[in-house]
Structure formats: C-alpha cells, structure tokens
Design a protein around this motif. Structure first.
Motif, mmCIF file in Angstrom:
data_model
loop_
_atom_site.group_PDB
_atom_site.id
_atom_site.type_symbol
_atom_site.label_atom_id
_atom_site.label_comp_id
_atom_site.label_asym_id
_atom_site.label_seq_id
_atom_site.Cartn_x
_atom_site.Cartn_y
_atom_site.Cartn_z
ATOM 1 N N GLY A 292 0.816 -1.205 0.000
ATOM 2 C CA GLY A 292 0.000 0.000 0.000
ATOM 3 C C GLY A 292 0.854 1.261 0.000
ATOM 4 N N THR A 293 1.885 1.272 0.830
ATOM 5 C CA THR A 293 2.761 2.447 0.895
ATOM 6 C C THR A 293 3.484 2.648 -0.431
ATOM 7 O OG1 THR A 293 3.128 1.833 3.183
ATOM 8 C CG2 THR A 293 4.513 3.565 2.296
ATOM 9 N N ILE A 294 3.998 1.555 -0.988
ATOM 10 C CA ILE A 294 4.704 1.689 -2.268
ATOM 11 C C ILE A 294 3.749 2.220 -3.332
ATOM 12 C CG2 ILE A 294 5.944 0.438 -4.077
ATOM 13 C CD1 ILE A 294 6.854 -1.514 -1.929
ATOM 14 N N SER A 295 2.532 1.646 -3.382
ATOM 15 C CA SER A 295 1.562 2.104 -4.375
ATOM 16 C C SER A 295 1.247 3.571 -4.188
ATOM 17 C CB SER A 295 0.264 1.316 -4.265
ATOM 18 O OG SER A 295 0.503 -0.039 -4.291
ATOM 19 N N PHE A 296 1.117 3.977 -2.932
ATOM 20 C CA PHE A 296 0.804 5.370 -2.633
ATOM 21 C C PHE A 296 1.886 6.283 -3.189
ATOM 22 C CE2 PHE A 296 1.136 8.996 0.249
ATOM 23 C CZ PHE A 296 -0.150 9.473 0.185
ATOM 24 N N LEU A 297 3.155 5.941 -2.900
ATOM 25 C CA LEU A 297 4.263 6.780 -3.363
ATOM 26 C C LEU A 297 4.316 6.799 -4.884
ATOM 27 C CD1 LEU A 297 6.965 5.766 -0.747
ATOM 28 C CD2 LEU A 297 5.564 7.828 -0.811
ATOM 29 N N VAL A 298 4.170 5.619 -5.480
ATOM 30 C CA VAL A 298 4.191 5.535 -6.941
ATOM 31 C C VAL A 298 3.090 6.403 -7.536
ATOM 32 C CG1 VAL A 298 3.679 3.985 -8.872
ATOM 33 C CG2 VAL A 298 5.259 3.270 -7.099
ATOM 34 N N ALA A 299 1.879 6.267 -6.982
ATOM 35 C CA ALA A 299 0.746 6.997 -7.538
ATOM 36 C C ALA A 299 0.946 8.501 -7.404
ATOM 37 C CB ALA A 299 -0.536 6.575 -6.824
ATOM 38 N N VAL A 300 1.410 8.958 -6.229
ATOM 39 C CA VAL A 300 1.590 10.391 -6.032
ATOM 40 C C VAL A 300 2.671 10.914 -6.978
ATOM 41 C CG1 VAL A 300 2.328 12.164 -4.422
ATOM 42 C CG2 VAL A 300 0.787 10.385 -3.667
ATOM 43 N N PHE A 301 3.794 10.196 -7.043
ATOM 44 C CA PHE A 301 4.901 10.678 -7.874
ATOM 45 C C PHE A 301 4.501 10.721 -9.355
ATOM 46 C CE2 PHE A 301 8.687 9.994 -10.458
ATOM 47 C CZ PHE A 301 9.447 11.076 -10.048
ATOM 48 N N PHE A 302 4.050 9.598 -9.880
ATOM 49 C CA PHE A 302 3.738 9.560 -11.305
ATOM 50 C C PHE A 302 2.504 10.394 -11.642
ATOM 51 C CE2 PHE A 302 6.488 5.848 -11.042
ATOM 52 C CZ PHE A 302 7.309 6.086 -12.133
ATOM 53 N N GLY A 303 1.547 10.422 -10.704
ATOM 54 C CA GLY A 303 0.367 11.244 -10.938
ATOM 55 C C GLY A 303 0.737 12.708 -11.073
ATOM 56 N N CYS A 304 1.574 13.196 -10.146
ATOM 57 C CA CYS A 304 2.000 14.593 -10.218
ATOM 58 C C CYS A 304 2.810 14.841 -11.479
ATOM 59 C CB CYS A 304 2.830 14.964 -8.988
ATOM 60 S SG CYS A 304 1.856 15.107 -7.501
ATOM 61 N N ALA A 305 3.729 13.922 -11.778
ATOM 62 C CA ALA A 305 4.574 14.103 -12.961
ATOM 63 C C ALA A 305 3.724 14.175 -14.226
ATOM 64 C CB ALA A 305 5.573 12.961 -13.061
ATOM 65 N N LEU B 223 -3.018 -1.446 -7.971
ATOM 66 C CA LEU B 223 -3.547 -0.603 -6.903
ATOM 67 C C LEU B 223 -3.370 0.879 -7.201
ATOM 68 C CD1 LEU B 223 -4.944 -0.776 -4.258
ATOM 69 C CD2 LEU B 223 -2.771 -1.003 -3.106
ATOM 70 N N SER B 224 -2.268 1.233 -7.864
ATOM 71 C CA SER B 224 -1.967 2.662 -7.962
ATOM 72 C C SER B 224 -2.541 3.325 -9.209
ATOM 73 C CB SER B 224 -0.457 2.877 -7.917
ATOM 74 O OG SER B 224 0.171 2.141 -8.929
ATOM 75 N N THR B 225 -2.910 2.548 -10.222
ATOM 76 C CA THR B 225 -3.239 3.172 -11.501
ATOM 77 C C THR B 225 -4.395 4.166 -11.415
ATOM 78 O OG1 THR B 225 -2.543 1.164 -12.562
ATOM 79 C CG2 THR B 225 -3.708 2.742 -13.910
ATOM 80 N N SER B 226 -5.536 3.730 -10.866
ATOM 81 C CA SER B 226 -6.696 4.618 -10.925
ATOM 82 C C SER B 226 -6.463 5.845 -10.047
ATOM 83 C CB SER B 226 -7.952 3.874 -10.477
ATOM 84 O OG SER B 226 -7.855 3.570 -9.126
ATOM 85 N N PHE B 227 -5.769 5.629 -8.963
ATOM 86 C CA PHE B 227 -5.465 6.723 -8.057
ATOM 87 C C PHE B 227 -4.509 7.722 -8.710
ATOM 88 C CE2 PHE B 227 -2.745 7.700 -4.194
ATOM 89 C CZ PHE B 227 -3.457 8.828 -3.915
ATOM 90 N N MET B 228 -3.519 7.161 -9.413
ATOM 91 C CA MET B 228 -2.585 7.996 -10.165
ATOM 92 C C MET B 228 -3.334 8.849 -11.182
ATOM 93 S SD MET B 228 0.320 6.710 -12.776
ATOM 94 C CE MET B 228 -0.861 6.614 -14.108
ATOM 95 N N ALA B 229 -4.306 8.233 -11.849
ATOM 96 C CA ALA B 229 -5.066 8.959 -12.866
ATOM 97 C C ALA B 229 -5.806 10.141 -12.248
ATOM 98 C CB ALA B 229 -6.055 8.017 -13.544
ATOM 99 N N SER B 230 -6.423 9.914 -11.082
ATOM 100 C CA SER B 230 -7.152 11.010 -10.441
ATOM 101 C C SER B 230 -6.198 12.130 -10.066
ATOM 102 C CB SER B 230 -7.864 10.518 -9.192
ATOM 103 O OG SER B 230 -8.659 9.415 -9.492
ATOM 104 N N ILE B 231 -5.051 11.772 -9.502
ATOM 105 C CA ILE B 231 -4.079 12.796 -9.112
ATOM 106 C C ILE B 231 -3.624 13.582 -10.336
ATOM 107 C CG2 ILE B 231 -1.751 13.183 -8.235
ATOM 108 C CD1 ILE B 231 -2.149 11.206 -6.207
ATOM 109 N N ALA B 232 -3.361 12.864 -11.428
ATOM 110 C CA ALA B 232 -2.901 13.547 -12.641
ATOM 111 C C ALA B 232 -3.937 14.562 -13.108
ATOM 112 C CB ALA B 232 -2.630 12.526 -13.744
#
Lengths: 307, 307
Positions: B102-115, B182-191
C-alpha cells in the motif's frame, strides 16, 4: 418543459418581443448539443439501455439453460457464433453469455439508477434543510456528516450484506446510502447562497411556509448541480456494485451483474475463453465512458461559473 | 496547531465509538449465532461456549466488554471460526503485507500522478497533454478488478515475466503487479487534479509577472507555481487512504498476497463476524488518522488557513 412554454409565448407575442429570452435550460441544451463527445455518449448509452430492455427478445437461449452440446469443450465450441445462437459465446457452465450479459446490464444499470436516486433524494433533502435552517442545526447536521464520512463504507456495506444475507435490494439501498453524504455537502453549500436571494425574502414576506420555500424555490434552483452530480454518481454506483460482485458478495446466481461476469471471465482467462471477459468488460467500460462524458458535458453546459 | 489536532481527535472519538457500537449491533442482530451449525451441539456445550464468549450477558454489557477491550487493550476478541486464533493475530499477519505494498503504491501513484499532471499542464493542447488526459480517463474506467486480470494475462500468461500471485516475503517480482493494479486509478485522479490546478495557477497574474521578469520555466514551476497547485492534490489524499485499502481487497484476492483484504473477504464468506468487525474498526481508525495528517499537512502548506 420551460423551454416549450417560453417559445410558445414569444411566438404569440410576435414582434412585440423581438429579442427572445433564453432560459437557463435552453442555454444548457444548446451548449450540451455542441459537445460532440457528450452527444455521442448519450446515443451510445441509449443503445445500451435498449439492449438491456429489449435484448432478451433477440436471445436464442435464456440465461439459465445449459447448452449440453458445448459443455465438454467450451474453449472451442463455446466461442461466439451466430449459427448456434450464442452470439457472445457461452460461459464456463455452457450458459448463453449474451443472455447473461443482457441480464447483467439490467442489474448494473438498475443499481446505478436506484442507488443514485436514493443518494440524490437523501442528500438533497438533508443538505437543503441544513443550509436553509442554518445556525446551530446546520452546525450539528454537518458535523454528523463529517463523522459519518470517516466510516469505511465499503466494509460496512459488506458487513451488512453478510449479516442480513445477500439480497439485491439491500445492495441497491446500501450502495445509495454510501454516497448521499457528499451530495448533502454540495447541496448545503449551494443552499447557503440561494437562501440570501431576494425571491426567498419576497416569499417569506408574503407568508410562504418554510418547507414550501425549500421545496418550491430552493430545490428547483439546485437542479443543475443535482443533475450533474447524479450523472457522475451513476458510474460510481456501478463501480461499487461491480466491486462487491467481483468479490462474490453481490448479486446471486442465476442473477448476475457486470462485476460478477467480469470476475467469472477473469478467472477462466487462462483457458483461452477470452470472450467471457471481453463482452462484459466492453459493456462496462463503454457505459462508464458514456456516463463520464455526459457528466462532463452537463457540467460544462450547466455550470454558471463558465458563463 | 496543537489545539487543532486535539480538536480533531476530540471529534474522532465519537466516530470510532459509533463505528464500534454499530458494527457490534449488526453482528448481534445476525440471524443464527456463530456456533449454530448443521450439526447442533449439545445444549450444555453450547451454553459453555456461549458463556466463554460472553454471549449470555445482556446486550449492553456485551457492548461494554467489547468496547473496553478494544479501547484499552486493542483486543478485538477471538475469531469465531478459527478456534486457536484471535482477531489480533489474523490482523497482525495480514496488515504488514497490505501496509508494504500500500505504501509503495501510494508513493508511486503520487509521484507519477504529479509528474503526469505537470507534464500535461505545461504542454497544454500538445500531444503530450492529450496522451496524459487519455491515460487518466482510461485508468478511470479500468478499475483495479479489471486491471488485475489483464496484468496477469499479459505478464504472467503471455510474457511469462512475473509470477501470477503470492507474496513470498515481498520480493520485488511479487510486488510489481499488485502495485500497478492498486496505484493506476489513483494515479489517474491525481494527474487530472494536478493538471487542472496547475493550469489555473499558470494563468494567474503573478506567474505572468514572473515570466515578465525573465525567469526560466523551471524556476517559475518550482519556485512559484508548484506549491499552490499542490493544494487540491493534498486535499485529495484524504479519501485516498480509503480508496487504497478498498482496492487492496481486490489485489489481495486476485494476487493472493495474504493481506488484510484477503482476511476480510475470507471472514465475510465464512461469517467470521469478529474478524470483519475488527478489520472494519481498524480501517476506520486509520482513516481518521490519515485524514488528520492530511489536514495538518494542508494547513502547513497553505498559509491562508488558520488553525
């Protein structure tokens, strides 16, 4: 509704009113129709609804009958074909996938519509009351919403389904109960601004009762926000239901839904029966896309900020 | 700051209590006790077991026992299905697994989503922008329970690169697919949030001034634009926690990682109420904690907010 009466009255007045008044909804419709993605989505979505309603008429097999001819070798004989009547192939138990997808579409759309109707009605009434009454009541009501918001609803809903047994209506209501909180917040915010409008003062001054003001003046003016939010809510409801059905905790056999079908299709993927995932997935994805685009289109059309 | 945190914690207490009492009542009202099975036990044995689990006490006393047990000792009681295990053991086994990926997914999603969001916003209306927007819309209609089977199909069945499931002490090969799912949809929302908020900031006057001063694009982004643009993203991180945990249910189930989501679904299917309650309450507490952290973070970044 307002559009029709508006045009009629301006027509009869003829040259007296050369400049036609445009209502909010007329404006919105014009803008919405200019949004190509939204219009296409609306047409596709109507198509999906038609399949859900009239699809069973075209089916050669019903959703419970097992086709014994294909049962031994689903991977080759159960493939989609027009000749044996399995347009979408069969599932792992030899049942007609087309019928099952149609049935799943009915359930999933129903969940979306019933769930968001519940959420919209509850959220609107609650939010409008809180915003209109204001003061201490508002404070307490919104504090309750705050408290309820930090409850993990997906887990509570599953708990409910396990304790009371799985029934479709519990699922519908439960899914709706999840998301009225967000709705009530949005509605309250809008109500706070509407409350200070002159026509509310005017209504008050001629002695209109408070509940009449809320029902007749506040809520109709909230309709734009409600419509936008409701369209965005439907795909969320469908997602939630699919999620629960994917876990095997949603609708029960012989009934099915997109989530359950996707779950079945995903579990048999390694046998090469890709159509079992493909068809339900396609319906699911296309419908969600449509709702998102329509929601976006409506927001652009109705959002007063953009004017 | 301290007063703010204390105030929030003060509101958290009733929330947790409501959650505990509500789930307890739910469990209590379930038809059939946890020990009624197909082969009925002798009444004396049943009475003994029920006495052991305090099921004979009046309801209010049972609630009190449970609440004090949870609050004072984090004791969620014994499992109703596995007689040699307590709820704490089951949670203790699954939680580290969920926490890790969960933590790894969170970091991945935040980083790639912002990028992704920043890239899209800085190159508005270019092919990069369209690509980023396309990815984020696509990820929105492909929830994790759809992503997971597709990933397995591609990487395990077709390419044979990654193991299809299991945990194996968290080796990296076993982590990749759960994290992506786990991180994809969350990453999309952040992006999406990042893109729209950065666009808004970039069109504001002080950015124009900065550009007129002759600052480079990089200086403008990192010194002036990024911080205010991050605020909406941060406020979105609150609900994320719930999204992640809910998503982890699917990931656990599909990749058999053995996390807390798997324990939850298993207990749901086995009617192991005490485990379900324990997990629901734990997640409720963590949600509240996470919301608090996000609020503090928000207040710390945004100087306009007074605590």
């Amino acid at each position: 509704m307002t559009n029709v009466s508006m045009t009629n009255s301006t027509d009869t007045q003829g040259d007296v009113a050369n400049t036609k008044g445009r209502s909010l909804w007329q404006d919105a419709r014009r803008r919405f129709l200019q949004n190509r993605a939204a219009v296409v989505s609306l047409i596709v979505l109507m198509g999906v609804c038609l399949i859900a309603l009239f699809g069973p008429l075209l089916a050669a097999w019903d959703n419970e009958t097992v086709d014994w001819n294909v049962l031994g070798d689903i991977a080759t004989l159960g493939a989609p074909s027009l000749s044996n009547g399995h347009y979408f192939g069969t599932d792992e138990l030899g049942r007609d996938l087309y019928s099952r997808v149609v049935q799943g579409t009915q359930v999933s759309l129903m969940v979306g519509i019933v769930g968001s109707t519940i959420a919209v009605i509850l959220g609107t009434l609650y939010g409008a009351t809180a915003g209109y009454v204001g003061g201490k009541t508002d404070n307490i009501m919104m504090r309750i919403v705050d408290i309820l918001m930090s409850i993990p609803y997906m887990f509570v809903l599953i708990l409910l389904l396990v304790v009371f047994g799985r029934s479709m209506w519990l699922l519908f209501v439960g899914v709706g109960m999840i998301s009225w909180l967000e709705m009530s917040r949005i509605v309250r915010g809008q109500t706070l601004t509407l409350k200070s409008k002159e026509y509310v003062d005017a209504a008050l001054s001629i002695g209109v009762k408070h509940h009449v003001i809320v029902l007749r003046h506040i809520i109709p003016n909230l309709l734009g926000v409600i419509v936008i939010y409701a369209t965005l809510l439907v795909p969320q409801m469908i997602l939630t239901e699919s999620f629960i059905s994917f876990l095997g905790l949603g609708v029960q056999e012989p009934n099915t839904s997109w989530g359950a079908l996707i779950s079945e299709g995903a579990s048999t993927l390694q046998y090469g029966t890709y159509w079992q995932l493909l068809f339900p997935l396609a319906f699911f994805v296309i419908t969600l896309f449509c709702f998102f685009f329509i929601g976006d289109g409506l927001r652009d059309a109705l959002d007063p900020k953009d004017r | 700051m301290l007063a703010f945190i204390l105030k929030r914690l003060f509101y958290a207490i009733p929330t947790i209590l409501i959650l505990i009492v509500f789930s307890f009542l739910l469990m209590h009202s379930a038809p059939g006790g946890p020990f009624s099975s197909d082969r009925p036990l002798p009444p004396e044995v049943l009475a003994n077991i029920e006495a052991k689990y305090h099921l004979n006490d009046p309801l209010i006393k049972q609630i009190w026992t449970y609440v004090t047990g949870v609050v004072t000792q984090f004791d969620f009681g014994p499992s109703f299905q596995y007689k040699d295990r307590t709820v704490n053991e089951i949670i203790g086994q699954g939680f580290p697994v969920t926490l890790t990926y969960g933590t790894i997914s969170f970091l991945v999603a935040v980083f790639f989503g912002c990028a992704l969001g920043i890239t899209a916003a800085l190159n508005q209306n270019s092919w990069l922008d369209y690509l980023a927007v396309g990815i984020s819309i696509g990820a929105q209609v492909l929830p994790n329970f759809v992503m997971a089977p597709i990933l397995v199909l591609v990487f395990t069945l077709w390419l044979g690169w990654l193991p299809g499931g299991g945990w194996n002490g968290g080796q990296w090969q076993y982590l990749i697919m759960p994290v992506i799912a786990l991180s994809t949809s969350f990453m999309a929302s952040i992006a999406r949030i990042m893109r729209s908020s950065l666009l808004e900031v970039m069109h504001s006057n002080y950015i124009r001034t900065a550009r007129a001063k002759g600052l480079t694009k990089r200086e403008i982004l990192f010194n002036h634009a990024l911080k205010p643009a991050l605020l909406p993203v941060i406020s979105y991180l609150g609900p994320t926690f719930v999204i992640m945990i809910t998503g982890s249910v699917v990931v656990d189930l599909y990749f058999t990682t053995g996390g807390i989501g798997q324990a939850f679904v298993n207990s749901a299917l086995n009617r192991d109420y005490s485990v379900m309650m324990g997990i629901t309450i734990l997640i409720g507490c963590l949600t509240i904690l996470f919301n608090l952290i996000v609020d503090v973070l928000y207040a710390w970044i945004d100087p306009k907010i007074k605590l």
